[in-house]
Enzyme design. Structure first.
Site, short mmCIF file in Angstrom:
data_model
loop_
_atom_site.label_atom_id
_atom_site.label_comp_id
_atom_site.label_asym_id
_atom_site.label_seq_id
_atom_site.Cartn_x
_atom_site.Cartn_y
_atom_site.Cartn_z
CB VAL A 13 -2.24 72.12 72.95
CG1 VAL A 13 -1.88 70.76 73.05
CG2 VAL A 13 -3.72 72.21 73.05
NE ARG A 36 3.76 80.61 72.62
CZ ARG A 36 2.97 80.91 73.79
NH1 ARG A 36 2.87 82.32 74.30
NH2 ARG A 36 2.35 79.86 74.40
CB CYS A 266 -12.09 72.96 70.94
SG CYS A 266 -10.35 73.03 71.28
NE ARG A 337 -6.41 80.35 68.99
CZ ARG A 337 -5.95 79.17 69.28
NH1 ARG A 337 -5.38 78.45 68.57
NH2 ARG A 337 -5.86 78.69 70.74
N1 LIG Z 1 -6.48 75.34 72.92
C1 LIG Z 1 -7.54 74.29 73.31
O1 LIG Z 1 -8.22 74.37 74.11
C2 LIG Z 1 -7.24 72.86 72.80
C3 LIG Z 1 -7.58 71.76 73.61
C4 LIG Z 1 -7.33 70.66 72.96
C5 LIG Z 1 -7.00 70.49 71.88
N2 LIG Z 1 -6.57 71.50 71.13
C6 LIG Z 1 -6.08 71.45 69.78
O2 LIG Z 1 -4.75 71.34 69.89
C7 LIG Z 1 -4.15 71.71 68.72
C8 LIG Z 1 -3.35 72.99 68.83
O3 LIG Z 1 -4.30 74.15 69.44
P1 LIG Z 1 -3.46 75.29 70.14
O4 LIG Z 1 -4.81 75.87 70.84
O5 LIG Z 1 -2.41 75.14 70.98
O6 LIG Z 1 -3.12 76.42 68.81
P2 LIG Z 1 -2.29 77.41 69.06
O7 LIG Z 1 -2.52 78.48 67.82
O8 LIG Z 1 -2.47 78.14 70.36
O9 LIG Z 1 -0.71 76.87 68.91
C9 LIG Z 1 -0.16 76.44 67.69
C10 LIG Z 1 1.22 76.89 67.69
O10 LIG Z 1 1.63 75.96 66.75
C11 LIG Z 1 2.69 76.70 65.99
N3 LIG Z 1 2.86 76.50 64.56
C12 LIG Z 1 1.96 76.15 63.52
N4 LIG Z 1 2.47 75.61 62.61
C13 LIG Z 1 3.59 75.18 63.06
C14 LIG Z 1 4.70 74.31 62.27
N5 LIG Z 1 4.50 73.90 61.05
N6 LIG Z 1 5.80 74.06 63.12
C15 LIG Z 1 6.00 74.51 64.31
N7 LIG Z 1 4.91 75.24 65.04
C16 LIG Z 1 3.81 75.55 64.29
C17 LIG Z 1 1.93 78.33 65.76
O11 LIG Z 1 2.96 79.41 65.77
C18 LIG Z 1 1.65 78.29 67.44
O12 LIG Z 1 2.46 78.83 68.28
C19 LIG Z 1 -5.35 71.98 67.72
O13 LIG Z 1 -5.45 70.80 66.96
C20 LIG Z 1 -6.50 72.09 68.50
O14 LIG Z 1 -7.59 71.81 68.17
C21 LIG Z 1 -6.59 72.71 71.60
#
Ligand SMILES: NC(=O)c1ccc[n+]([C@@H]2O[C@H](COP(=O)([O-])OP(=O)(O)OC[C@H]3O[C@@H](n4cnc5c(N)ncnc54)[C@H](O)[C@@H]3O)[C@@H](O)[C@H]2O)c1
Length: 427
Positions: A13, A36, A266, A337
């Site tokens: 995201v 990353r 999700c 995941r």
């Molecule tokens: N992937 C999807 O399709 C999608 C779509 C809509 C919403 N979301 C929501 O968006 C959010 C993020 O999902 P994602 O898929 O991008 O997750 P992800 O795991 O791909 O990315 C999250 C990133 O955040 C970093 N991170 C974790 N803790 C941190 C911190 N304290 N400080 C800074 N960075 C930190 C991680 O290292 C990782 O790179 C979630 O709530 C998810 O439910 C995801």
């Protein structure tokens, strides 16, 4: 006032969002994962959400520049002079399917420690209604010493991107926005409107925006659970579920959902967030949790259907050689995941079968780290008693399955219903 935007968490995201904002603003992307940051700084995104050339086009290496662009860092002080903080960290569930807000708390602590008067913190992570103001804002207040809605403000804008989907990219998906006061709502909305070409919808409150996101995914979960139940019924009746769905879909208001495994973080996770909040409020959600139970049962169901098919073809189960095609949670995407293919594999292994897993998209190292399973990312040069197609990767649609079959009795089971008459059975 000049806008400098910090994006906290550069995953599926955060990175597309940071890249998009960087086409117009000065953006600092912060992530605690050093690997990353190293990969992104080199101009590569292993999630494949942002093409390398698009990433490289916005990357800047000079942190002190005033020019627009994206600077990636794992040093928190690099976001200290930003005015907008957008938090896009994971919101998983624990082993008991309870929301785990730890990454949100940690990110809020980090942002709180650099927060200044006038700043706006926008959350994008999927949560239950109330989480931003009840859970995250107190952490921001505590770590900044500032007062909410006086010194600093909050917003919530849920993300709707669909990993692996190259058509509905972030700027083409209408985005819901919200703010902690009506004025901040307008400011947050204008920020997103400036980059999202599909436009925005300003929700009246943060809670409304939070609830809207979580029900989008809960609705999909329930609809898929319904067709999964149909698949179980029609399989008992020897009726082709996909043929039934194709016939029904000719009615204008029939919803075209397909049966399958519901994984990822999700659709399979967000309903638990809503369920928890409902339970806290004294309501036990029946339909939401029934949907979750149905979808979580599908891995076991698929495995037992494969075994039944093999028995019907007089195949010896113990020691049989099986090929599972696909381990990611969805097609044409490297994300593993919470993939439910793992449930299929575990149950099939329980019957004493020997399984190879081939996925051209998944990283074998990641699958090993997450699940302790060996995967191959190139076509195997072996023969199998049964082949189970679990993910509709484009590479599998044209695959010659006959060359992979051990003999004339060998079978193909098609979870996704994409192989037409190349499969002996499908979900
Ligand atoms: N992937 C999807 O399709 C999608 C779509 C809509 C919403 N979301 C929501 O968006 C959010 C993020 O999902 P994602 O898929 O991008 O997750 P992800 O795991 O791909 O990315 C999250 C990133 O955040 C970093 N991170 C974790 N803790 C941190 C911190 N304290 N400080 C800074 N960075 C930190 C991680 O290292 C990782 O790179 C979630 O709530 C998810 O439910 C995801």
């Amino acid at each position: 006032m000049k806008k400098k935007i910090a994006v906290i968490g550069l995953g599926y995201v955060g990175l597309p969002l940071a890249r998009l904002f960087a086409t117009q603003y000065q953006v600092v992307g912060f992530d605690i994962n050093k690997n990353r940051i190293a990969e992104l700084t080199k101009g590569t995104d292993k999630t494949l959400e942002v093409p390398d050339e698009d990433l490289q086009a916005v990357l800047v290496t000079d942190f002190n520049t005033n020019a627009k662009g994206l600077y990636c860092t794992d040093a928190l002080q690099d976001v200290a002079d930003c005015t907008y903080y957008i938090i896009t960290v994971p919101t998983p569930v624990d082993k008991n399917n309870r929301p785990d807000l730890t990454p949100l708390y940690k990110a809020s602590e980090s942002v709180g420690s650099v927060l200044k008067k006038g700043d706006i913190v926008i959350y994008e992570s999927t949560v239950y209604p109330g989480a931003t103001e009840e859970e995250c804002v107190p952490v921001l207040e505590k770590h900044s010493g500032l007062q909410f809605n006086k010194d600093f403000f909050a917003g919530y804008s849920p993300e709707r991107i669909n990993p692996g989907d190259k058509e509905h990219t972030i700027e083409k998906i209408l985005k819901v926005t919200s703010g902690s006061t009506p004025e901040i709502g307008i400011q947050v909305d204008e920020l997103y409107k400036s980059v999202i070409t599909a436009g925005t919808h300003l929700a009246p409150t943060i809670q409304v925006a939070e609830a809207a996101k979580v029900i989008e995914n809960a609705q999909r979960d329930i609809n898929i659970a319904f067709v999964n139940e149909l698949a179980k019924i029609f399989n008992l009746l020897n009726i082709d579920t996909h043929a039934v769905l194709a016939a029904a879909a000719t009615k204008w208001n029939f919803l075209p959902f397909k049966p399958g495994l519901v994984g990822g973080h999700c659709i399979g996770v967000d309903p638990y967030y809503l369920a928890q909040k409902a339970q806290e409020a004294g309501y036990h959600p029946e339909i939401i949790l029934a949907g979750r139970r149905m979808n979580d049962s599908m891995g076991h169901y698929v495995a037992s259907e494969v075994i039944k098919l093999m028995l019907n073809h007089d195949l010896k189960i113990k020691g049989a050689s099986l090929l599972v095609l696909g381990i990611t949670f969805k097609e044409n995407c490297p994300d593993v995941r919470n993939t439910k293919v793992v449930d299929v594999i575990q149950h099939l292994k329980g019957y004493g079968t020997s399984i190879d897993i081939y996925d051209p998209w998944a990283s074998p190292e990641e699958v090993m780290r997450e699940y302790g399973l060996v995967t191959i990312d190139s076509m195997p040069n072996k023969k199998y008693d049964a082949i189970v197609l679990t993910v509709a990767h484009q590479e599998f649609i044209t695959l010659d399955l006959d060359v992979l079959k051990a003999d004339a009795a060998a079978v193909v089971y098609d979870v996704k219903g994409i192989l037409a008459d190349k499969a002996e059975a499908k979900l």
